[in-house]
Motif scaffolding. Structure first.
Motif, short mmCIF file in Angstrom:
data_model
loop_
_atom_site.label_atom_id
_atom_site.label_comp_id
_atom_site.label_asym_id
_atom_site.label_seq_id
_atom_site.Cartn_x
_atom_site.Cartn_y
_atom_site.Cartn_z
N HIS A 194 0.85 -1.20 0.00
CA HIS A 194 0.00 0.00 0.00
C HIS A 194 0.88 1.24 0.00
N HIS A 228 0.72 4.58 1.19
CA HIS A 228 -0.12 5.29 2.16
C HIS A 228 0.01 6.80 1.94
N TRP A 246 4.23 7.06 2.57
CA TRP A 246 5.09 5.90 2.85
C TRP A 246 4.47 4.65 2.25
N HIS A 268 4.14 0.45 2.51
CA HIS A 268 4.33 -0.59 3.52
C HIS A 268 3.48 -1.79 3.19
N HIS A 327 0.65 -4.69 3.49
CA HIS A 327 -0.76 -4.64 3.89
C HIS A 327 -1.41 -6.01 3.74
N HIS A 338 -7.09 5.07 10.02
CA HIS A 338 -6.68 5.46 8.67
C HIS A 338 -7.79 5.18 7.67
N HIS A 365 -8.41 5.05 3.67
CA HIS A 365 -7.74 5.05 2.37
C HIS A 365 -8.40 6.05 1.43
N HIS A 409 -9.29 1.42 8.63
CA HIS A 409 -8.89 0.50 9.70
C HIS A 409 -8.09 1.18 10.79
N HIS A 416 -4.67 1.59 12.64
CA HIS A 416 -3.28 1.42 12.16
C HIS A 416 -2.35 0.90 13.26
CU1 C2O Z 1 -0.75 2.69 6.24
CU2 C2O Z 1 -4.24 0.72 5.22
O1 C2O Z 1 -2.43 1.59 5.74
#
Ligand code: C2O
Ligand code: CU
Length: 476
Positions: free
Chosen positions: A89, A91, A127, A129, A131, A396, A398, A454, A456
């Protein structure tokens, strides 16, 4: 085993170079094509003990830093040479749903996936990362996280401290636990959270950085599994005198104007950009410190050196500092005001029967996990309520950037109000403290599709405190 305090220099993640530049035949603009490989590596953390076995992008942690101009599309081929499945992902990017790192859209060992990122949004510190479903905590903990910087001419022209790795430096905060033999403890996710007793910046426990007596721009990211921070700077010689610094940016880029502060909260997934002026501190050392117990970890459970993060060793040689912090930074594109300030969706983050849930639903509940249908192009207010008693949750969403409207009901006085540096910009993560209810407002654009939201705290996320919303095309 704490022989590591301020012994090793701060590593600067290398800048990732594109493998190829092609022209988009439709837009006529450049597309930068990159190749990234997820692979195991070992890192000697404790000099006389065994190395830690980690897994990172290009075999380093944090991964290499992408630096991309706004408006340049990127395609990143990510090859999984690790043993576990992965999903990536970006972010802070309004990616199309198929490239957004959907938890079940995993890439198996030996496979690759090409990710497309539009990069049309405002300049910011993003960033990337892992997922992957039920693996995010372990994958990120072992190293799958890296910085991605979008910049544009306007921001470059402001005169802020600049030069990646020189006066503009990412500080990626994480924490880990090590076994007595020096290897990293990998039993992640057996507990409710993973605090970690060894604090790392850019993958190095409690590092130091040699700095000149001048201004620096630091891009702070909390990439830890569970740990949130309440940070401040102080001279080593007077650890209680907090030094003022300027917050200039947050998750979605620059704030309207710099916000001076002496402490700053940053929770999992959040980014804050700050300018610290070392000019009055020539020849001294300055520490970045953390006030423990600001998060969920109980006073008595905190570890010995978690109040320290890293050290800055300020040179005694005077320098000319041409950089400035302008009093106005940019016009932040806050969502248009809604006619009625009514709540469109209410989400309760809670724990029931040993499960982390949102409105009674966990992400594994495939039939019911789409908790909101949002017509594309609408501005919505979401109310996020923390009713999980002793826990806090960094939430968070999206796809969108949101404005933090209000924060009420908190148990800790400091958190019971929207912080000035939270209010002055747009965010994609908001800290939901114990007992708090927070309202956020966002413009649901530009794509249709099903996206995740969700907690984090990666342990909570892996234990299904995650759901989805569906942005739908409006007829006509
Ligand atoms: Cu930094 Cu759904 O994530
Ligand atoms: Cu949580």
């Amino acid at each position: 085993v704490y022989p590591l305090l301020f012994r090793n220099p701060l590593p600067i993640p290398p800048q990732k170079q594109p493998k190829m530049v092609v022209t988009n035949p439709v837009t006529g603009k450049e597309i930068w094509y990159y190749e990234l490989e997820i692979k195991p590596f070992s890192q000697q953390i404790y000099p006389t003990l065994r190395p830690a076995q980690l897994v990172g992008y290009d075999g380093i942690a944090p991964g290499p830093t992408f630096i991309v101009p706004v408006g340049t599309e990127t395609v990143v081929r990510i090859l999984n040479s690790a043993k576990d499945e992965t999903s990536v992902h970006l972010h802070g990017s309004p990616s199309r749903a198929p490239f957004d790192g959907w938890a079940e859209d995993v890439t198996f060992p030996g496979e690759y996936k090409d990710y497309y990122f539009p990069n049309y949004q405002s300049a910011r510190f993003l960033w990337y990362h892992d997922h992957a479903m039920h693996k995010t905590a372990e994958n990120a903990y072992l190293g799958q996280a890296g910085a991605y910087i979008l910049h544009d001419d306007k921001e470059d022209a402001l005169g802020l401290p600049s030069g990646y790795g020189k006066y503009d430096i990412p500080l990626v905060l994480t924490s880990r636990v090590y076994n007595a033999d020096g290897t990293v403890k990998t039993t992640v996710g057996e507990d409710d959270s993973l605090w970690g007793d060894v604090i790392h910046v850019n993958g190095q426990p409690w590092p130091f950085l040699n700095v000149e007596p001048r201004k620096y721009r630091f891009r702070l990211l909390d990439a830890a599994v569970s740990r949130a921070w309440n940070l401040y700077f102080a001279r080593t010689s007077s650890p209680d005198a907090k030094i003022q610094f300027q917050v200039i940016g947050s998750d979605a880029g620059l704030l309207e104007a710099p916000v001076p502060t002496r402490e700053m909260y940053i929770a999992n997934g959040e980014r804050y950009e700050i300018v610290v002026d070392f000019s009055g501190m020539a020849g001294q050392t300055v520490d970045l410190r953390h006030i423990p117990q600001s998060g969920d970890i109980a006073v008595d459970d905190e570890y010995e050196h978690t109040d320290k993060v890293m050290r800055f060793v300020v040179s005694s040689t005077p320098v000319v500092d041409p950089s400035v912090v302008p009093s106005s930074l940019r016009t932040v594109p806050f969502p248009p005001d809604k006619l009625e300030q009514t709540v469109d969706h209410h989400f309760r983050f809670h724990r029931s029967n040993g499960q982390w849930l949102i409105n009674g639903i966990g992400f594994a509940d495939v039939e019911n996990r789409i908790l909101a249908n949002v017509p594309r192009g609408t501005v919505e207010i979401w109310e996020l309520e923390n009713s999980s008693d002793g826990w806090s949750h960094p939430i968070h969403v999206h796809l969108v950037d949101f404005k933090v409207l209000s924060r009420t009901g908190g148990r800790t006085a400091l958190r019971n109000t929207v912080q000035p540096y939270e209010a002055a910009g747009l965010k994609d993560v908001v800290w939901l403290g114990r007992g708090e209810t927070v309202r956020v407002e966002a413009h649901y654009l530009p794509w249709t599709g099903v996206y995740m939201f969700h907690c984090h705290n990666l342990i909570h996320e892996d234990q299904d405190m995650m759901a989805a919303f569906d942005v739908k095309a409006v007829a006509g």
